[in-house]
Design a protein around this motif. Sequence first.
Motif, PDB file in Angstrom:
ATOM      1  N   SER A  17      53.044  55.311  57.919  1.00 37.02           N
ATOM      2  CA  SER A  17      52.569  56.677  58.132  1.00 37.02           C
ATOM      3  C   SER A  17      53.406  57.612  57.287  1.00 37.02           C
ATOM      4  CB  SER A  17      52.675  57.066  59.608  1.00 37.02           C
ATOM      5  OG  SER A  17      51.858  56.246  60.401  1.00 37.02           O
ATOM      6  N   VAL A  18      52.777  58.688  56.806  1.00 38.93           N
ATOM      7  CA  VAL A  18      53.448  59.606  55.893  1.00 38.93           C
ATOM      8  C   VAL A  18      52.875  61.012  56.078  1.00 38.93           C
ATOM      9  CG1 VAL A  18      51.826  59.120  54.000  1.00 38.93           C
ATOM     10  CG2 VAL A  18      54.120  59.930  53.469  1.00 38.93           C
ATOM     11  N   PHE A  19      53.723  62.005  55.848  1.00 37.09           N
ATOM     12  CA  PHE A  19      53.214  63.381  55.819  1.00 37.09           C
ATOM     13  C   PHE A  19      52.315  63.535  54.595  1.00 37.09           C
ATOM     14  CE2 PHE A  19      57.400  64.335  57.951  1.00 37.09           C
ATOM     15  CZ  PHE A  19      56.864  64.729  59.165  1.00 37.09           C
ATOM     16  N   PRO A  20      51.136  64.111  54.733  1.00 36.22           N
ATOM     17  CA  PRO A  20      50.246  64.246  53.574  1.00 36.22           C
ATOM     18  C   PRO A  20      50.800  65.155  52.476  1.00 36.22           C
ATOM     19  CG  PRO A  20      49.286  65.272  55.531  1.00 36.22           C
ATOM     20  CD  PRO A  20      50.530  64.577  55.967  1.00 36.22           C
ATOM     21  N   CYS A  33      49.098  49.855  46.103  1.00 37.46           N
ATOM     22  CA  CYS A  33      47.814  49.359  46.635  1.00 37.46           C
ATOM     23  C   CYS A  33      47.589  49.649  48.110  1.00 37.46           C
ATOM     24  CB  CYS A  33      47.626  47.881  46.348  1.00 37.46           C
ATOM     25  SG  CYS A  33      47.624  47.499  44.591  1.00 37.46           S
ATOM     26  N   PHE A  34      48.365  50.535  48.720  1.00 36.46           N
ATOM     27  CA  PHE A  34      48.064  50.952  50.084  1.00 36.46           C
ATOM     28  C   PHE A  34      46.821  51.841  50.067  1.00 36.46           C
ATOM     29  CE2 PHE A  34      52.360  49.620  50.867  1.00 36.46           C
ATOM     30  CZ  PHE A  34      52.406  49.306  52.215  1.00 36.46           C
ATOM     31  N   VAL A  35      46.023  51.754  51.132  1.00 36.64           N
ATOM     32  CA  VAL A  35      44.785  52.526  51.256  1.00 36.64           C
ATOM     33  C   VAL A  35      44.872  53.369  52.526  1.00 36.64           C
ATOM     34  CG1 VAL A  35      42.290  52.360  51.561  1.00 36.64           C
ATOM     35  CG2 VAL A  35      43.478  50.737  50.078  1.00 36.64           C
ATOM     36  N   LYS A  36      44.437  54.621  52.410  1.00 37.31           N
ATOM     37  CA  LYS A  36      44.457  55.501  53.576  1.00 37.31           C
ATOM     38  C   LYS A  36      43.413  55.031  54.580  1.00 37.31           C
ATOM     39  CE  LYS A  36      44.090  60.297  55.046  1.00 37.31           C
ATOM     40  NZ  LYS A  36      43.850  61.682  54.634  1.00 37.31           N
ATOM     41  N   SER A  40      46.386  61.283  61.943  1.00 37.77           N
ATOM     42  CA  SER A  40      46.635  61.817  63.279  1.00 37.77           C
ATOM     43  C   SER A  40      46.849  63.312  63.122  1.00 37.77           C
ATOM     44  CB  SER A  40      47.873  61.174  63.898  1.00 37.77           C
ATOM     45  OG  SER A  40      47.678  59.794  64.077  1.00 37.77           O
ATOM     46  N   LYS A  41      45.980  64.086  63.694  1.00 38.72           N
ATOM     47  CA  LYS A  41      46.041  65.540  63.561  1.00 38.72           C
ATOM     48  C   LYS A  41      47.126  66.129  64.449  1.00 38.72           C
ATOM     49  CE  LYS A  41      42.606  65.836  60.736  1.00 38.72           C
ATOM     50  NZ  LYS A  41      42.822  66.188  59.366  1.00 38.72           N
ATOM     51  N   ASP A  42      47.817  67.124  63.914  1.00 36.62           N
ATOM     52  CA  ASP A  42      48.866  67.841  64.650  1.00 36.62           C
ATOM     53  C   ASP A  42      49.799  66.867  65.378  1.00 36.62           C
ATOM     54  OD1 ASP A  42      47.725  70.170  63.775  1.00 36.62           O
ATOM     55  OD2 ASP A  42      46.710  70.615  65.663  1.00 36.62           O
ATOM     56  N   ASP A  54      49.333  60.932  57.914  1.00 40.06           N
ATOM     57  CA  ASP A  54      48.309  60.065  57.341  1.00 40.06           C
ATOM     58  C   ASP A  54      48.764  58.622  57.504  1.00 40.06           C
ATOM     59  OD1 ASP A  54      46.728  62.175  56.602  1.00 40.06           O
ATOM     60  OD2 ASP A  54      47.293  62.130  54.488  1.00 40.06           O
ATOM     61  N   HIS A  55      47.812  57.741  57.777  1.00 42.20           N
ATOM     62  CA  HIS A  55      48.112  56.326  58.002  1.00 42.20           C
ATOM     63  C   HIS A  55      47.542  55.499  56.855  1.00 42.20           C
ATOM     64  CE1 HIS A  55      49.353  57.556  61.961  1.00 42.20           C
ATOM     65  NE2 HIS A  55      48.180  58.154  62.110  1.00 42.20           N
ATOM     66  N   TYR A  56      48.398  54.673  56.283  1.00 44.81           N
ATOM     67  CA  TYR A  56      48.032  53.814  55.156  1.00 44.81           C
ATOM     68  C   TYR A  56      48.281  52.362  55.538  1.00 44.81           C
ATOM     69  CZ  TYR A  56      47.745  57.818  52.004  1.00 44.81           C
ATOM     70  OH  TYR A  56      47.380  58.986  51.391  1.00 44.81           O
ATOM     71  N   ALA A  57      47.528  51.460  54.903  1.00 46.30           N
ATOM     72  CA  ALA A  57      47.719  50.036  55.152  1.00 46.30           C
ATOM     73  C   ALA A  57      47.369  49.245  53.902  1.00 46.30           C
ATOM     74  CB  ALA A  57      46.839  49.572  56.310  1.00 46.30           C
ATOM     75  N   ILE A  58      47.858  48.019  53.880  1.00 47.05           N
ATOM     76  CA  ILE A  58      47.514  47.084  52.821  1.00 47.05           C
ATOM     77  C   ILE A  58      47.358  45.712  53.474  1.00 47.05           C
ATOM     78  CG2 ILE A  58      49.926  46.703  52.210  1.00 47.05           C
ATOM     79  CD1 ILE A  58      48.969  46.227  49.319  1.00 47.05           C
ATOM     80  N   PHE A  59      46.314  44.999  53.055  1.00 45.01           N
ATOM     81  CA  PHE A  59      46.063  43.656  53.558  1.00 45.01           C
ATOM     82  C   PHE A  59      46.617  42.627  52.587  1.00 45.01           C
ATOM     83  CE2 PHE A  59      42.982  46.111  55.896  1.00 45.01           C
ATOM     84  CZ  PHE A  59      42.980  45.500  57.146  1.00 45.01           C
ATOM     85  N   GLN A  60      47.021  41.501  53.142  1.00 45.62           N
ATOM     86  CA  GLN A  60      47.592  40.424  52.349  1.00 45.62           C
ATOM     87  C   GLN A  60      46.674  40.035  51.196  1.00 45.62           C
ATOM     88  OE1 GLN A  60      47.732  36.516  54.176  1.00 45.62           O
ATOM     89  NE2 GLN A  60      49.750  36.155  53.281  1.00 45.62           N
ATOM     90  N   GLU A  61      45.395  39.847  51.460  1.00 47.06           N
ATOM     91  CA  GLU A  61      44.466  39.408  50.410  1.00 47.06           C
ATOM     92  C   GLU A  61      44.351  40.418  49.275  1.00 47.06           C
ATOM     93  OE1 GLU A  61      40.235  40.784  52.415  1.00 47.06           O
ATOM     94  OE2 GLU A  61      41.145  38.892  53.044  1.00 47.06           O
ATOM     95  N   ASP A  62      44.393  41.700  49.591  1.00 47.56           N
ATOM     96  CA  ASP A  62      44.315  42.733  48.555  1.00 47.56           C
ATOM     97  C   ASP A  62      45.592  42.762  47.716  1.00 47.56           C
ATOM     98  OD1 ASP A  62      41.798  43.451  49.492  1.00 47.56           O
ATOM     99  OD2 ASP A  62      42.625  44.955  50.865  1.00 47.56           O
ATOM    100  N   TRP A  63      46.733  42.631  48.390  1.00 47.66           N
ATOM    101  CA  TRP A  63      47.997  42.644  47.658  1.00 47.66           C
ATOM    102  C   TRP A  63      48.121  41.421  46.758  1.00 47.66           C
ATOM    103  CZ3 TRP A  63      52.502  39.888  47.096  1.00 47.66           C
ATOM    104  CH2 TRP A  63      53.529  40.569  46.442  1.00 47.66           C
ATOM    105  N   LEU A  64      47.777  40.261  47.277  1.00 43.31           N
ATOM    106  CA  LEU A  64      47.849  39.048  46.486  1.00 43.31           C
ATOM    107  C   LEU A  64      46.915  39.113  45.283  1.00 43.31           C
ATOM    108  CD1 LEU A  64      48.099  36.335  49.284  1.00 43.31           C
ATOM    109  CD2 LEU A  64      49.929  37.151  47.788  1.00 43.31           C
ATOM    110  N   ALA A  65      45.714  39.659  45.455  1.00 43.17           N
ATOM    111  CA  ALA A  65      44.755  39.787  44.361  1.00 43.17           C
ATOM    112  C   ALA A  65      45.275  40.710  43.261  1.00 43.17           C
ATOM    113  CB  ALA A  65      43.410  40.283  44.881  1.00 43.17           C
TER     114      ALA A  65
END
Length: 68
Positions: A17-20, A33-36, A40-42, A54-65
């Motif tokens: 999670s990060v401040f936008p 390769c993290f994707v939003k 979470s508002k306020d 803002d919440h970001y994530a990356i999946f193993q398959e996307d990172w490996l690719a």
Amino acid sequence: MLDYGFNNLNMHKMKLSVFPFNAGAVKAYTKACFVKEGASKDEIFYDGQWVDFDHYAIFQEDWLASHQ
């Protein structure tokens, strides 16, 4: 960290999670390769006002690719 988590620990997904308004961090995360996934508002009172996370994530398959 991503390499170790995905290759050694066989993690499926990593999240953060990060401040936008933290443009440098957002740029670094998207370059890695993290994707939003959402926001979470306020979420926290910061510098005299309520701000989002803002919440970001990356999946193993996307990172490996992206690292072949």
